[in-house]
Design an enzyme around this catalytic site. Sequence first.
Site, PDB file in Angstrom:
ATOM      1  N   SER A 197       0.734  -1.318  -0.621  1.00 10.62           N
ATOM      2  CA  SER A 197       0.461   0.061   0.005  1.00 10.62           C
ATOM      3  C   SER A 197       0.870   1.408  -0.594  1.00 10.62           C
ATOM      4  CB  SER A 197      -0.576   0.066   1.555  1.00 10.62           C
ATOM      5  OG  SER A 197      -1.003   1.127   1.695  1.00 10.62           O
ATOM      6  N   LYS A 214       2.850  -3.000   6.913  1.00 13.62           N
ATOM      7  CA  LYS A 214       2.850  -2.605   5.583  1.00 13.62           C
ATOM      8  C   LYS A 214       4.692  -3.597   5.174  1.00 13.62           C
ATOM      9  CE  LYS A 214      -0.797  -4.192   3.251  1.00 13.62           C
ATOM     10  NZ  LYS A 214      -1.246  -5.517   3.034  1.00 13.62           N
ATOM     11  N   TYR A 254      -1.378   0.381  10.134  1.00 17.92           N
ATOM     12  CA  TYR A 254      -1.291  -0.341   9.104  1.00 17.92           C
ATOM     13  C   TYR A 254       0.088  -0.455   8.570  1.00 17.92           C
ATOM     14  CZ  TYR A 254      -3.331  -1.559   4.785  1.00 17.92           C
ATOM     15  OH  TYR A 254      -3.890  -1.761   2.867  1.00 17.92           O
TER      16      TYR A 254
END
Length: 329
Positions: free
Chosen positions: A127, A155, A151
Amino acid sequence: MHVLVIGAAGMVGRKLLDRIAAEPGSLGGDIDRFTLVDVIEPVAPAVFASKSATKAADLSDPGVAEALIASRPDMIFHLAAIVSGEAEADFEKGYNVNLDGTRSLFEAIRLESKNAPYRPRVVFASSIAVFGTPFPDKIGDEFFTTPLTSYGTQKAISELLLSDYSRRGFFDGIGIRLPTICIRPGKPNKAASGFFSNILREPLVGQEAVLPVDENVRHWFASPRAAVGFFLHAATLDLEKVGARRNLSMPGLSALVGEEIAALRRVAGEKAVKLIRREPDATIQKIVAGWATDFDTTRATKLGFKAETAFDDIIKAHIDDELGGKIPG
């Protein structure tokens, strides 16, 4: 070829399977077996249902990764994750699913390769959340990853693991940094970015949508159709051309929320635009303020990755793919 899709019940996973069903040669060879996995049991497209095994499983649970890799799939699409808003709200769940599950998969492949030579292709869904402020005008591939969300951190760590495990020869991996995917079909989810799709998807079918940020917010977008294309291209790409830096920011479209709305007006008219209700949300505004807005994707483009260049095309792709080619009513 044996293809394993983890996260096969998600939006991108379902669309990826549908594209493979429609284009049987899209992975560069004959497919004789599919294994489809998600926390909710996936449904295989009818055309290859007879050669598909479907399973409800959580990759982060003990023994799951090892069981999946024991059958030695040749091609692995790792699409499973919990979304940004949920990962921020539930710290433990985010790390358990987004990081520990990924590490379990990579370790299972490494340990399996000790039994006999085994080096699958791994295509990992990353991402643009791996980047954090302050940003240059355009983020290039040399820009460092300093995420400002849990998040994004999960990642970014997974990207480092993918590059290192690839360097050591345990698998042949590539990480695809997805733009925000818009317009996502279905119902709103817990992603902080969900409103980017909501303010287009709902008005297109005559429903009200909430806009929690200012129209001057800029972001980086690609359609679900483009996202599927990224994964298929990554599956067949000669990774010697990618080199040691195995994670790529995908092409996309930099646009203001106001430009999204203007495209909606051009495609669907003022009636649709009037269904957008402004309702500021400080939490969403804070999260979005830390996101990247524009990229220099020369490297990915030279390697053959493609995305839309106009927001009208993103909306039209949704109408074609989800609404039967026309706006209801």
